[in-house]
Write an enzyme that holds these catalytic residues in place. Structure first.
Site, PDB file in Angstrom:
ATOM      1  N   LYS A 160       1.086  -1.247   0.037  1.00 48.69           N
ATOM      2  CA  LYS A 160       0.147   0.194   0.122  1.00 48.69           C
ATOM      3  C   LYS A 160       0.930   1.147  -0.104  1.00 48.69           C
ATOM      4  O   LYS A 160       2.063   1.274   0.322  1.00 48.69           O
ATOM      5  CB  LYS A 160      -1.010  -0.018   1.090  1.00 48.69           C
ATOM      6  CG  LYS A 160      -0.234  -0.059   2.504  1.00 48.69           C
ATOM      7  CD  LYS A 160      -1.002  -0.369   3.962  1.00 48.69           C
ATOM      8  CE  LYS A 160      -0.072  -0.508   4.919  1.00 48.69           C
ATOM      9  NZ  LYS A 160      -0.847  -0.952   6.057  1.00 48.69           N
ATOM     10  N   TYR A 200      15.192  30.200  10.639  1.00 49.50           N
ATOM     11  CA  TYR A 200      14.285  30.919  11.155  1.00 49.50           C
ATOM     12  C   TYR A 200      14.036  30.912  12.568  1.00 49.50           C
ATOM     13  O   TYR A 200      14.631  29.952  13.275  1.00 49.50           O
ATOM     14  CB  TYR A 200      12.815  30.218  10.590  1.00 49.50           C
ATOM     15  CG  TYR A 200      12.697  30.500   9.220  1.00 49.50           C
ATOM     16  CD1 TYR A 200      12.875  31.836   8.454  1.00 49.50           C
ATOM     17  CD2 TYR A 200      12.745  29.234   8.218  1.00 49.50           C
ATOM     18  CE1 TYR A 200      12.620  31.962   7.157  1.00 49.50           C
ATOM     19  CE2 TYR A 200      12.668  29.521   6.933  1.00 49.50           C
ATOM     20  CZ  TYR A 200      12.485  30.984   6.509  1.00 49.50           C
ATOM     21  OH  TYR A 200      12.351  30.786   4.964  1.00 49.50           O
TER      22      TYR A 200
END
Ligand SMILES: *Cc1c(COP(=O)(O)O)cnc(C)c1O
Length: 367
Positions: A35, A249
């Site tokens: 999957k 940041y």
């Protein structure tokens, strides 16, 4: 390179892992779970490689995944873990896909629309996700599986990654009750971690997933599987910064020393999760280290926040000239285990793999 990083998928290691798990799962059949595009590694390449080493039964989640896999493997048994929906019944029958029916509604739908084609039955033994309750299963058995061509009875472990968890024994017990209701059906209970539970489980088909792809199946156990995936980022530049300056940041990483920084071109948009940052994200408030890369034979820590497209590493302790623009830094692979990178980001190997972004250059090798 045009891409910011590269992902190398070793189909030889995948095949070797499959063989190892076949031996461990025996006498159960070693079916594979493919999957989510083979856990992000490419079902188009992984499925044929697994077929060639003997896998014959394949589990996917969605009908769409089954339809795509049918084109690749015309003769495989393909099970659809999500069962059937009103919109998928026609496609399942047309592509010879086997829905694993997990609710009374699905059973009614398949009786109506399945044209007598094979189906699986999912009995819930403790997940409360998909699956019939034991009472619903009893009613179905009393009804003699009327109108259904059932071929497989399955359930799913909630806690097999913790072999000592009491839930394992209760699920095995409930599954044994379900098996006695449908003695004519093949049974399937174990995922990867389940096969490491050893002879506590007696079922005919194991559904292997994460261990095939090199991830840790069982907590606190040395991972015996070969790494299958290597994710690397290209270094764009090396820069020198002074003690007291900050990186990335939020200016959350204050440099304690003069620091040499390698800037690479992979970030959270590539699935290199921001939670693995060196500083300035909630997980780092716990005092645990952030993620590491591997370059020039050494582990190097991430500096500051991982950004969308770039990540910075501290390479101060490497010899001058050891890292240059154009080199590659390993994010996970043979030297930084997938599950170590995952833990640094507060997640699991499954999520690291299925998050691998589409921007990487991808190579399948070792076939
Ligand atoms: C994903 C999945 C598996 C495979 O699990 P792993 O832990 O990756 O081995 C097996 N069965 C079901 C129902 C699943 O959803």
């Amino acid at each position: 390179m045009l891409a910011g990083g590269r992902v190398t998928i070793d189909l030889g290691a995948l095949a070797a892992n499959y063989r190892m798990l076949v031996a461990l799962a025996a006498p159960a059949e070693a079916a594979v779970t493919i999957k989510a595009d083979a856990y992000g590694l490419g079902a188009a390449e992984c499925a044929p490689a697994l077929w060639r080493v003997g896998a014959r039964s394949f589990f996917v989640a969605l009908a769409s995944e089954g339809v795509a896999l049918r084109r690749i493997l015309p003769k495989a048994s393909i099970y659809i873990l999500h069962g059937v929906t009103a919109g998928s019944a026609g496609a399942l029958a047309a592509h010879d896909l086997i829905p694993v029916l997990g609710s009374p509604e699905m059973i009614a739908l398949w009786r109506q629309r399945g044209q007598g084609a094979p189906c699986g039955l999912h009995v819930d033994t403790g997940m409360n996700r998909l699956g019939l309750t034991l009472d619903e299963a009893k009613a179905l058995a009393a009804d003699g599986l009327r109108g259904l061509n059932a071929v497989l009875l399955m359930s799913h472990f909630a806690c097999a990654d913790d072999p000592d968890h009491l839930k394992n024994a209760s699920q095995i017990e409930s599954f044994n009750v379900a098996k006695r209701l449908f003695p004519q059906l093949k049974s399937s209970l174990q995922n990867s971690a389940g096969v490491f539970l050893g002879n506590r489980v007696h079922a005919d088909v194991a559904r292997l997933g994460i261990a095939l792809y090199g991830g840790e199946a069982v907590n606190d156990m040395a991972n015996p599987m070969l790494p299958v995936v290597t994710a690397e980022a290209e270094i764009m530049m090396v820069r020198d910064a002074k003690a007291g300056e900050t990186v990335s940041y939020g200016a959350t990483q204050v440099l304690a020393r003069d620091t040499r920084i390698a800037v690479c071109s992979v970030g959270y948009a590539d699935g290199y999760h921001r939670a693995g940052s060196g500083a300035g994200v909630p997980l780092r408030g716990t005092g645990r280290a952030g993620g590491h890369g591997w370059i020039a034979g050494r582990r190097v820590p991430i500096l500051g926040r991982i950004t969308m497209d770039q990540t910075m590493f501290d390479i101060t302790d490497l010899p001058d000239g050891a890292v240059r623009a154009g080199d590659f830094i390993e994010l996970f692979g043979p030297n930084i285990a997938l599950d170590e990178a995952a833990r640094a980001a507060g997640t699991i190997g499954y999520e690291m793999l299925t998050s691998l972004g589409r921007r990487y250059a991808r190579h399948h090798v070792g076939d």
